[in-house]
Motif scaffolding. Sequence first.
Motif, PDB file in Angstrom:
ATOM      1  N   CYS A  34       0.825  -1.203   0.000  1.00 13.08           N
ATOM      2  CA  CYS A  34       0.000   0.000   0.000  1.00 13.08           C
ATOM      3  C   CYS A  34       0.865   1.262   0.000  1.00 13.08           C
ATOM      4  CB  CYS A  34      -0.913   0.016   1.225  1.00 13.08           C
ATOM      5  SG  CYS A  34      -1.916  -1.469   1.404  1.00 13.08           S
ATOM      6  N   CYS A  36       1.335   4.928   1.705  1.00 11.32           N
ATOM      7  CA  CYS A  36       0.954   5.558   2.965  1.00 11.32           C
ATOM      8  C   CYS A  36       1.416   7.009   3.023  1.00 11.32           C
ATOM      9  CB  CYS A  36       1.559   4.803   4.146  1.00 11.32           C
ATOM     10  SG  CYS A  36       1.005   3.094   4.251  1.00 11.32           S
ATOM     11  N   SER A  42      -2.992   8.318   6.315  1.00 12.59           N
ATOM     12  CA  SER A  42      -3.773   7.800   5.197  1.00 12.59           C
ATOM     13  C   SER A  42      -3.099   6.568   4.608  1.00 12.59           C
ATOM     14  CB  SER A  42      -3.930   8.878   4.119  1.00 12.59           C
ATOM     15  OG  SER A  42      -4.581   8.363   2.982  1.00 12.59           O
ATOM     16  N   VAL A  43      -3.885   5.511   4.350  1.00 20.32           N
ATOM     17  CA  VAL A  43      -3.373   4.288   3.744  1.00 20.32           C
ATOM     18  C   VAL A  43      -4.199   3.982   2.505  1.00 20.32           C
ATOM     19  CG1 VAL A  43      -2.961   1.812   4.047  1.00 20.32           C
ATOM     20  CG2 VAL A  43      -2.602   3.380   5.966  1.00 20.32           C
ATOM     21  N   CYS A  45      -4.696   1.301  -0.399  1.00 17.28           N
ATOM     22  CA  CYS A  45      -4.449  -0.059  -0.897  1.00 17.28           C
ATOM     23  C   CYS A  45      -5.324  -0.346  -2.120  1.00 17.28           C
ATOM     24  CB  CYS A  45      -4.751  -1.089   0.181  1.00 17.28           C
ATOM     25  SG  CYS A  45      -3.869  -0.842   1.731  1.00 17.28           S
ATOM     26  N   ILE A  57      -2.171  -2.830   9.048  1.00 20.98           N
ATOM     27  CA  ILE A  57      -2.508  -1.423   8.859  1.00 20.98           C
ATOM     28  C   ILE A  57      -2.295  -0.681  10.180  1.00 20.98           C
ATOM     29  CG2 ILE A  57      -4.377   0.183   8.281  1.00 20.98           C
ATOM     30  CD1 ILE A  57      -5.580  -2.091   6.602  1.00 20.98           C
ATOM     31  N   THR A  61      -4.536   4.924  11.665  1.00 19.24           N
ATOM     32  CA  THR A  61      -4.997   5.283  10.317  1.00 19.24           C
ATOM     33  C   THR A  61      -6.349   5.982  10.387  1.00 19.24           C
ATOM     34  OG1 THR A  61      -3.811   3.425   9.330  1.00 19.24           O
ATOM     35  CG2 THR A  61      -5.599   4.374   8.041  1.00 19.24           C
ATOM     36  N   LEU A  64      -8.697   4.927   5.016  1.00 20.98           N
ATOM     37  CA  LEU A  64      -8.288   3.641   4.452  1.00 20.98           C
ATOM     38  C   LEU A  64      -9.053   3.382   3.157  1.00 20.98           C
ATOM     39  CD1 LEU A  64      -6.825   0.921   4.561  1.00 20.98           C
ATOM     40  CD2 LEU A  64      -8.664   0.070   6.043  1.00 20.98           C
ATOM     41  N   LEU A  82      -9.023  -0.355  14.232  1.00 22.01           N
ATOM     42  CA  LEU A  82      -8.912   0.890  13.457  1.00 22.01           C
ATOM     43  C   LEU A  82     -10.016   1.864  13.859  1.00 22.01           C
ATOM     44  CD1 LEU A  82      -8.178  -0.760   9.981  1.00 22.01           C
ATOM     45  CD2 LEU A  82      -6.525   0.220  11.574  1.00 22.01           C
ATOM     46  N   LEU A  85     -10.632   5.516  12.249  1.00 24.41           N
ATOM     47  CA  LEU A  85     -11.037   5.731  10.853  1.00 24.41           C
ATOM     48  C   LEU A  85     -12.199   6.718  10.760  1.00 24.41           C
ATOM     49  CD1 LEU A  85     -11.034   2.224   9.088  1.00 24.41           C
ATOM     50  CD2 LEU A  85      -9.453   4.126   8.729  1.00 24.41           C
ATOM     51  N   LEU A  88     -13.644   5.194   4.937  1.00 26.86           N
ATOM     52  CA  LEU A  88     -13.370   3.818   4.557  1.00 26.86           C
ATOM     53  C   LEU A  88     -14.007   3.534   3.206  1.00 26.86           C
ATOM     54  CD1 LEU A  88     -12.386   0.923   5.095  1.00 26.86           C
ATOM     55  CD2 LEU A  88     -14.508   0.526   6.378  1.00 26.86           C
TER      56      LEU A  88
END
Length: 323
Positions: A34, A36, A42-43, A45, A57, A61, A64, A82, A85, A88
């Motif tokens: 991923c 980042c 922020s991630v 993928c 993860i 985060t 996502l 997570l 978040l 999502l």
Amino acid sequence: MMGPVLAACLLIILSTAWISQANEALCKKDGGVCSCNNNKNSVDCSNKKLTAMPINIPVDTDRLVLQGNKLSSLPNMAFHNLSKLTYLSLGENQLQTLPAGVFDELKNLETLWIQQNQLQTLPVGVFDHLVNLDKLYLTSNDLKSLPPRVFDNLAKLTRLELGSNQLKRIPEEAFDSLEKLKMLQLQENPWDCTCNGIIYMAKWLKKKADEGLGGVDTAGCEKGGKAVLEITEKDAASDCVSPNTTTAIPIGTMTPASVIYDDIHEIKVPQENFQKFLGYQEPDHLPTQPQCLMSISGYLGLMMSLMLTSAAILYVFHFLKKA
């Protein structure tokens, strides 16, 4: 000789190092799974052909993106670590179902994309813990029905998209808690305006149209060409039976078992048709005696390996206990 306490400490150190390396591998820009942005937590993928969720993860985060992969299912605890978040995206995957409780820890989530999947139903209470959700996108799935009061806890929801599904009606009171809603998309569903189950939705949409809610006219009847909000009780007079409802067989019409048994003896089914019905196919060849013996010996070998492995594990535990 290494003592048990020292061994446990070494195991913890090695585990911590492995997790650190795993997080680094996830976020590398030069070949990691991923991309980042650590400054924004922020991630991304997206479009990685993933068939399972990445397990490393970072817990802090905020955003996502898992869009455009090949996810067909999610673990029920996929997002339980997570909780920070707010965004999502699960869109454009192959999700056929959502496990109950999968979003329970996402109390800060504001935007949820699940569009362009293969969802046919939603678990009861699946959105109950998303108390800060602002936008929910369920467009382009195969939803045939919604659970009762599925949106009850989404008091802050301003945008809801349900277009391009297989919905025929909405459960009674399903939209009643959506006081903050500003945009609703309902197009390209086979809304059944001949059954009185549509009356709740028609009255609700008519009321919201007068209040200025956007998108209320996007729900069109499957037959007749009218908008759902134009339907009256006279139009939808039929008391339709849900396709999932089972009807009991009247006692007076049941046939005695003896009669059914006698009739079975009179039915002659050709052997080849019977085999075809059962999915039977003549094997090309039967296993020979040596093949059978090889299978048995392989099985016994496997059992012996398992026994030896178990014995070794017990010996190690006994040794550590004495140490």
